[in-house]
Design an enzyme around this catalytic site. Structure first.
Site, PDB file in Angstrom:
ATOM      1  N   SER A 258       0.831  -1.200   0.000  1.00  0.00           N
ATOM      2  CA  SER A 258       0.000   0.000   0.000  1.00  0.00           C
ATOM      3  C   SER A 258       0.865   1.251   0.000  1.00  0.00           C
ATOM      4  CB  SER A 258      -0.883   0.019   1.252  1.00  0.00           C
ATOM      5  OG  SER A 258      -0.062   0.227   2.381  1.00  0.00           O
ATOM      6  N   LYS A 259       0.240   2.342  -0.353  1.00  0.00           N
ATOM      7  CA  LYS A 259       0.950   3.614  -0.369  1.00  0.00           C
ATOM      8  C   LYS A 259       1.405   3.988   1.042  1.00  0.00           C
ATOM      9  CE  LYS A 259       0.544   8.461  -1.507  1.00  0.00           C
ATOM     10  NZ  LYS A 259       0.967   8.850  -0.182  1.00  0.00           N
ATOM     11  N   ARG A 260       0.517   3.658   2.001  1.00  0.00           N
ATOM     12  CA  ARG A 260       0.841   3.995   3.391  1.00  0.00           C
ATOM     13  C   ARG A 260       2.115   3.286   3.843  1.00  0.00           C
ATOM     14  NH1 ARG A 260      -3.646   2.891   7.582  1.00  0.00           N
ATOM     15  NH2 ARG A 260      -2.850   0.920   6.995  1.00  0.00           N
ATOM     16  N   GLY A 262       4.465   2.257   1.909  1.00  0.00           N
ATOM     17  CA  GLY A 262       5.580   2.893   1.193  1.00  0.00           C
ATOM     18  C   GLY A 262       6.023   4.175   1.882  1.00  0.00           C
ATOM     19  N   ASP A 263       5.055   4.981   2.267  1.00  0.00           N
ATOM     20  CA  ASP A 263       5.374   6.248   2.948  1.00  0.00           C
ATOM     21  C   ASP A 263       6.135   5.986   4.245  1.00  0.00           C
ATOM     22  OD1 ASP A 263       4.134   7.652   0.988  1.00  0.00           O
ATOM     23  OD2 ASP A 263       2.272   8.007   2.100  1.00  0.00           O
TER      24      ASP A 263
END
Ligand code: GLU
Length: 488
Positions: A258-260, A262-263
């Site tokens: 997920s992008k989260r 990745g962040d």
């Protein structure tokens, strides 16, 4: 002729999973001398995000996997945006109803909510299907006159008529035969009240009309496959082949990437910058290396070879080597693949491919640029490393590594520096031999000379091959750096 399509919804930027779907479609098309279509599935105007269609097109362009037919490159199967195909869906929905495979439903939101409440109390779940459809207000239960009146008003949806208790047999190129009992399915809405088709309906109609031969998409669409099979059957059309690609898992293997995540862990999940999030391009990845890594998320070569150019991937792509199991994302591996690609490029190719990056270096280093790149090339992992590594040719060290300074402090740096100065006055020719000789004469270890020289030139004890480096920066710069070290 094989025709495949990538059919993203423009609801945001292109995620790694979407890019992998696009890539596998592209590879499949090239492998079979087929056609790769980009179709924008934008029927849900509420979820549409401004700029995302363009972002998707630009991302494919950056990667070098542009579609043969798309909204920006019309072929003979357009339009390639679903929002522009409304009339077509209107015609085909009538055909499906006439075939008896779909029906009009007039239930109001209140009626449905009530039915849902009762069903949830009684059985724990609600499905509009064969078990209850004859109790609702639809074209199967109302008389023709009433149906006509209600259709006139326009306040209706169209639902798929799924027969009770039959086996729906689906074929997937990765999973083989998948059998589903129709009782598990729902009479899905195919056309909404606003006259817009739902995903299932538009998707199947378009795949048929665009003569798509193989549907390649993410595993999350596998549960929709029986619905799609029933739609093909309802129309009396042959269904295409299907291939569902495995999930991409986050590095821990627990859950989808997920992008989260990745962040939190510092890796991008988009190819290009999107708002605040930097992409693989901005992080210094070569597009081909990025694709090469992404291709490994679910596909591998039999001989275990990992580094492939796009042309090699096109040739090697093999459906039978696509795996079922989820593929775990690994950012370190992605960087390694990038490093391998960078090291396989000749210095000339690298410079030619990154004109902007090398522009100012070229004006400083002139003819020496290619040799300089050659000397430090193996140290590049990301494109952003180039500037860092090339700095040694352009600027004197602005700081000295503490540990290295400690190491050379056991030598008489002034004395050694003096000798190096002396040896360099006449130029850099045969420098190593001349240092060796001098070291022998003085009975000082050769290592002392080399270490002092290295710290002077590079600022520490690591770095590229020393003698070619000294030759490239030249006598004057080397002398200046020795001088600086001594005065430090
Ligand atoms: N529009 C769907 C998506 O956004 C496409 C699914 C499919 O390829 O059938 O992923």
């Amino acid at each position: 002729m094989e025709r495949v399509r990538f059919a993203p919804s423009p609801t945001g930027p292109l995620h790694i999973g979407g890019l992998r779907t696009a890539l596998f479609n592209y590879l499949y098309a090239r492998k079979h001398n087929g056609v790769f279509v980009l179709r924008v599935e934008d029927t849900d105007q509420n979820r549409k995000v401004e700029g995302s269609e363009n972002y998707i097109i630009e991302s494919l362009k950056w990667c070098g996997i542009e579609a043969d037919e798309s909204p920006v490159k019309e072929g003979s199967f357009g339009p390639y945006r679903q929002s522009e195909r409304r009339e077509t869906y209107g015609e085909y929905i009538k055909q499906l109803v006439a075939n008896g495979a779909a029906y009009y439903a007039f239930d109001t939101p209140d009626e449905l909510a009530q039915a849902r409440e009762v069903a949830e109390k009684e059985t724990g779940g609600f499905k509009y299907n064969h078990s209850n459809r004859m109790t609702f207000s639809n074209s199967l239960t109302l008389d023709a006159k009433r149906v006509d009146d209600l259709l006139e008003k326009g306040d209706y949806v169209v639902r798929l008529k799924v027969d009770a208790n039959r086996e729906v047999v689906c074929n997937d190129l990765v999973r083989g035969v998948v059998r589903v009992n129709s009782n598990e399915l729902e009479d899905k809405v195919l056309m909404k009240k606003d006259g817009m088709p739902t995903y299932h309906f538009a998707n199947v109609v378009d795949d048929h009309l665009m003569e798509i031969t193989t549907v390649i998409r993410g595993e999350e669409w596998l549960p929709s496959l029986p619905i799609h099979e029933l739609l093909y059957e309802g129309f009396g059309w042959d269904s295409p082949k299907f291939m569902h690609l495995p999930l991409i898992l986050n590095p821990s293997g627990k859950g989808k990437l997920s992008k989260r995540d990745g962040d939190k862990n510092g890796y991008p999940v988009f190819p290009l910058q999107w708002n605040e999030s930097s992409g693989y391009k901005e992080q210094g990845f070569l597009p081909m290396a990025h694709l090469n890594y992404i291709a490994q998320l679910g596909w591998s070569l039999e001989d275990g070879k990992e580094i492939q150019t796009l042309a090699e991937m096109e040739k090697n792509f093999d459906v039978s080597r696509v795996q079922k199991a989820g593929a775990r994302f690994d950012f370190e591996k992605a960087k390694w693949v990038n490093k391998e690609h960078l090291s396989r490029l000749s210095s000339k190719e690298l410079i030619a491919g990154q004109e902007d990056l090398f522009e100012s270096m070229k004006s400083i280093l002139g003819d020496r640029l290619e040799h300089c790149v050659e000397l430090v090339k193996e140290r590049f992992e990301l494109l952003s490393d180039i500037e860092v590594q090339m700095n040694v040719f352009m600027n004197d060290p602005n700081a000295y590594d503490e540990k290295s300074m400690k190491r050379i402090s056991k030598f008489d740096v002034n004395e050694i520096g003096g000798h190096l100065n002396d040896l360099l006055i006449n130029g850099t020719d045969n420098l190593k031999e001349r240092i060796t000789e001098r070291a022998k004469e003085l009975e000082i270890g050769m290592g002392a000379f080399m270490q002092v020289l290295r710290v002077a030139v590079v600022g520490g004890l690591s770095g590229p091959d020393l003698m070619p480096l000294v030759e490239l920066i030249g006598k004057d710069v080397t002398l200046r750096r020795i001088e600086r070290l001594i005065s430090n």
